[in-house]
Design a protein around this motif. Structure first.
Motif: not given
Length: 494
Positions: A360-361, A366-368, A388-394, A479-480
């Motif tokens: 990801x760049x 969104x991971x369906x 920055x790199x990470x996960x969003x959930x819920x 990512x940013x």
């Protein structure tokens, strides 16, 4: 453990036998309608759950009790509630374990521990009493669980009062056996309003004598130490405890009360002096307290904590219940560090799985195939220039919980600012863990109203209660300022 709130409302100190015929039925109906009931964490049928107690393996099962106030999400008359398991994952309801109300526990059966010996399971707990002036008088009490599952309380306390030089904040016995003697650590408060741990000794589990205060380098470290647990692991001595009253520092001690450990040389309980390193928090998240450990039959040291805090309101309060327990964690010492990993038995809950690798760049994807409110997610993030790199959930239309690494500040950040209904506290919605790495290994256990994040194979853990809407079930990678690769596997639990 005891809330610091001085409650005088007699309604909070009723026994179950005082309940009206349909009171608990109506309360259970209200609780079961809550949208934030957990799927695989231990939680109360009604009312308030707090400290795990009496955690032990006995008679072919794991036995675990927890502090329970049945009549609502408040600290009042405390019972020990009993659950059992053969695998640390699937827990059976065994009902009330210890019922208070006798002369030495008239205002609650407070926290303690268990020891399997002589074919029975001895249950050690603090009996809470109050006089007509609402002054506290603690007693250290004993009950016995036999092989038929029957629990009987002993009529007299095993320790009748705090020793000279200490206040009535004296509770939470944790008992163990060494050679042919028995020892206990208890949380205490000196007369100068500072916290400490006291060590007791017995030859028969009935007659106990004070060995002394456990000498540490922390002579003025909070006003009370609760829920102590001493054990030995990897030729080291480990003392868990919960110091109350520590001032917050940058990225340390940010919760209302703290839970942590000292790691050092094994102690001689006959001459209790502890040579140790610095105090370290057990969990770097928001909601963790009052941890207790036990040994499995195959020799693993397992920890369970209260996923909550004293003196804190939660959104489930309006639904007639509060709190849950954490997942069991296996403790090891590696390269001088205390490591915490989810017990391997958690794999029993895994159902449908999905594996994905995405680079990801400067975007979010969104991971369906990854979704839900009850799942396990293991993701290695390879930083390839991203700021920055990470996960969003819920995630939903307006909600998300953020977990990401910031390469500039070198922090792993857990942000529940937009996780759903907010908490009533003033300790902030962000927690940070200092980390300098090019690859970050994140192991998430998400339930209906919580997340537990194991970082870099158990180097640290971040625990949080979250209260999103039912349809906030998405997972995304982002990512940013550059690129990162996400190597992930997701297991649904329901």
């Amino acid at each position: 453990m005891e809330s610091s709130d001085k409650v005088t409302n007699s309604n909070k100190y009723r026994l179950l036998s005082d309940a009206s015929p349909d009171e608990l039925t109506q309360l259970a109906r209200q609780v079961n309608a809550s949208p934030w009931r957990q799927h695989y964490h231990i939680q109360p049928n009604t009312g308030l759950l707090n400290d795990p107690n009496g955690f032990a393996h006995y008679n072919g099962q794991y036995h675990l009790f927890y502090q329970w106030h049945p009549f609502g999400p408040v600290h009042g008359m405390k019972y020990w509630y009993h659950v059992t398991s053969t695998d640390l994952v699937h827990w059976e309801d065994a009902g009330v374990g210890i019922e208070p109300g006798d002369p030495y526990d008239s205002h609650g059966a407070y926290s303690g521990s268990a020891l399997a010996e002589d074919g029975v399971l001895y249950l050690f707990y603090t009996g809470n009493t109050r006089d007509e002036d609402w002054s506290r008088h603690p007693y250290q009490c004993l009950a016995v669980l036999d092989q038929q599952g029957h629990i009987s309380k002993q009529n007299t306390p095993i320790i009748e009062s705090p020793p000279l030089g200490y206040t009535d904040h004296f509770r939470d016995p944790k008992v163990w056996k060494a050679a042919d003697s028995y020892y206990a650590v208890l949380g205490a408060q000196r007369l100068n309003q500072t916290g400490c741990v006291l060590v007791y000794r017995s030859d028969d589990l009935q007659n106990w004598s004070l060995t002394g205060e456990l000498e540490t380098s922390l002579t003025d470290f909070g006003y009370m130490w609760e829920c102590p647990d001493y054990f030995e692991l990897g030729e080291k001595g480990v003392l868990l405890f919960c110091p109350q009253g520590l001032p917050a520092e940058k990225d340390r001690f940010e919760n209302i009360h703290q839970a942590g450990f000292l790691l050092g040389e094994q102690i001689n309980p006959e001459k209790p002096h502890f040579h140790h390193g610095s105090f370290t928090e057990l969990d770097r998240g928001f909601d963790f307290y009052a941890a207790q450990t036990t040994l499995t039959p195959d020799g693993r040291r397992i920890l369970i904590g209260w996923m909550g805090l004293p003196d804190t309101s939660y959104p489930t309060d309006t639904h007639g219940w509060a709190h849950c327990l954490t997942l069991p964690r296996e403790l090891t010492i590696e390269n001088g560090k205390l490591m915490q990993r989810p017990v391997k038995e958690m794999e029993l809950l895994r159902k449908e799985s999905y594996t994905a690798v995405h680079t990801v760049q400067d975007s979010e994807i969104l991971i369906d195939e990854m979704y839900g409110s009850s799942y396990e997610l293991h993701c290695a993030i390879h930083m390839e220039g991203a700021a920055k790199a990470g996960i969003t959930f819920r995630t939903g239309d307006t909600e998300e919980t953020l977990l990401y690494y910031d390469t500039l500040s070198k922090y792993l950040i857990l942000d529940r600012t937009r996780s759903g209904q907010t908490m009533e506290n003033d300790t902030g919605s962000i927690r940070r863990y200092a980390l300098d790495a090019k690859m970050i290994d994140l192991h998430l256990f998400v339930d209906q109203s919580s997340v537990e994040v194991f970082i870099n194979d158990g180097e640290a853990v971040m625990t949080a209660r979250i209260f999103p809407a039912k349809d906030s079930n998405g997972v995304a990678f982002f990512t940013e300022g550059g690129k990162a690769t996400f190597d992930a596997v997701h297991w649904l639990y329901t």
